[in-house]
Motif scaffolding. Structure first.
Motif, PDB file in Angstrom:
ATOM      1  N   SER A   1      36.811  36.643  36.640  1.00  0.00           N
ATOM      2  CA  SER A   1      37.520  35.990  37.737  1.00  0.00           C
ATOM      3  C   SER A   1      38.540  34.975  37.227  1.00  0.00           C
ATOM      4  O   SER A   1      39.490  34.637  37.929  1.00  0.00           O
ATOM      5  CB  SER A   1      36.525  35.323  38.691  1.00  0.00           C
TER       6      SER A   1
ATOM      7  N   SER B   1      39.921  41.025  43.783  1.00  0.00           N
ATOM      8  CA  SER B   1      41.305  41.162  43.286  1.00  0.00           C
ATOM      9  C   SER B   1      41.390  41.924  41.978  1.00  0.00           C
ATOM     10  O   SER B   1      42.189  41.595  41.101  1.00  0.00           O
ATOM     11  CB  SER B   1      41.956  39.773  43.127  1.00  0.00           C
ATOM     12  N   HIS B   2      40.558  42.946  41.833  1.00  0.00           N
ATOM     13  CA  HIS B   2      40.637  43.788  40.646  1.00  0.00           C
ATOM     14  C   HIS B   2      40.829  45.226  41.098  1.00  0.00           C
ATOM     15  O   HIS B   2      40.807  45.534  42.293  1.00  0.00           O
ATOM     16  CB  HIS B   2      39.373  43.658  39.799  1.00  0.00           C
TER      17      HIS B   2
ATOM     18  N   THR C   1      41.638  37.051  37.186  1.00  0.00           N
ATOM     19  CA  THR C   1      42.182  37.359  38.507  1.00  0.00           C
ATOM     20  C   THR C   1      42.742  36.115  39.189  1.00  0.00           C
ATOM     21  O   THR C   1      43.774  36.183  39.863  1.00  0.00           O
ATOM     22  CB  THR C   1      41.113  38.010  39.405  1.00  0.00           C
TER      23      THR C   1
ATOM     24  N   PRO D   1      45.970  41.005  35.780  1.00  0.00           N
ATOM     25  CA  PRO D   1      45.248  42.188  36.245  1.00  0.00           C
ATOM     26  C   PRO D   1      43.937  42.403  35.508  1.00  0.00           C
ATOM     27  O   PRO D   1      43.841  42.214  34.296  1.00  0.00           O
ATOM     28  CB  PRO D   1      46.231  43.330  35.968  1.00  0.00           C
TER      29      PRO D   1
END
Length: 337
Positions: free
Chosen positions: A137, A158-159, A140, A145
């Motif tokens: 995290s 968010s991956h 992210t 990315p």
């Protein structure tokens, strides 16, 4: 005659100076990632041909975390990224390989934390671990990315997950097992690599589900864990057959095909249906010899290509991302191996 597109046109569309366009298109460096991305996008929209295949100025450092190549699947992943370092010069991405121990999540999390400051992104093939998810995290949250490859990491936002639909792959294995065993059915065992590896869980769950739904004469004798150790997979099969000689099918969702074959040979049980994953050269030989009945291959080279092209699009160095992040699987039998 249409006017030729110029660097000034690109600068106006991208909202940057002409000197910034010059730096990006001529590889002079000294441009932030955001501005480089804007220039490349504008150049593509305006059809400035020399921007489409140019080598982006700033080298992007991408960490790739996978198990050592003693595991055949992870060896294929490593070869794929080594090839990618040579095959995508226009992306100017440097893939740096880091081997991890799947049983030592805390150690892996600390290594991820140490990579965050000097890497632009990360690709990881790992069992689920709360510490690993927390370490990822950091990437992210910084807008970098994160790609989970082949097996996902629940709770990580968010991956992108790239790989097969593992539940469907398990259902394919179950369908094949039911067909091979026929109406008589019988006792079947399944071996997961690690229960906390999400892809392994999904494969075994899919396998069990399709047997319940469509092949009730096939019943699960046991679901066991090899800890991603091939020799352990062979020993699990050997002991299971010693306890229950009526066992008729083995589904191995992870590494260890050769040791499983050796266990079946040692007990004179080549009549047991054996289904596994990954079409390595060694496994292909076993399939041709009739010692494996079916192999479900997820094509790690395709997974790597999809990951590289996804990263290229993320950084504005590819015009389009891949059409799908879910990669296909292929069934191999003795007739098509």
């Amino acid at each position: 005659m249409a006017r030729k597109t110029t660097a000034s046109d690109v600068a106006r569309l991208a909202g940057v100076s002409a000197s910034t366009v010059d730096r990006v298109l001529n590889n002079r460096g000294g441009v932030t990632e955001a501005r480089e991305k804007a220039v490349l996008a504008a150049a593509r929209r305006l059809g400035l041909d020399r921007a489409l295949n140019q080598r982006a100025a700033r080298t992007l450092r991408i960490a790739v975390m996978t198990q050592p190549p003693s595991n055949p699947f992870h060896a294929a992943i490593q070869r794929g990224f080594e090839q990618a370092n040579r095959s995508y010069p226009q992306f100017n991405m440097q893939f740096r390989l880091h081997h991890i121990d799947p049983a030592r999540g805390g150690q892996t999390a600390r290594r991820i934390a140490g990579l965050a400051a000097n890497h632009d992104g990360i690709v990881i093939v790992s069992a689920y671990d709360a510490d690993i998810a927390a370490a990822l995290s950091v990437f992210t949250e910084a807008g970098k990315p994160v790609i989970t490859l082949a097996t996902d990491m629940p709770g990580l936002e968010s991956h992108r997950y790239i790989g097969p639909d593992n539940y469907s792959a398990g259902r394919l294995a179950g369908t094949l097992m039911g067909r091979f065993l026929g109406r008589e059915g019988g006792a079947v065992m399944a071996i997961a690599g690690m229960f906390n590896m999400v892809g392994q869980q999904e494969r075994v769950s899919g396998f069990q589900a399709v047997l319940r739904e469509r092949h009730p004469a096939c019943h699960m004798e046991a679901v066991q864990e090899s800890l991603e150790q091939g020799e352990r997979a062979g020993e699990l099969v050997y002991q299971a057959l010693r306890r229950n000689p009526s066992l008729r099918g083995v589904y191995n969702a992870s590494a260890g095909a050769q040791p499983v074959v050796e266990a079946l040979k040692a007990l004179g049980r080549q009549d047991v249906v054996f289904i596994t994953h990954e079409l390595t050269p060694e496994y292909r030989s076993l399939l041709k010899a009739g010692l494996i009945d079916a192999i479900i291959d997820q094509d790690p080279a395709q997974e790597v290509r999809t990951a590289v092209e996804t990263l290229g699009a993320h950084f504005g160095r590819a015009e389009q991302p891949p059409a799908s992040l879910i990669t296909p699987v292929h069934i191999h039998l003795i007739e098509n191996c």
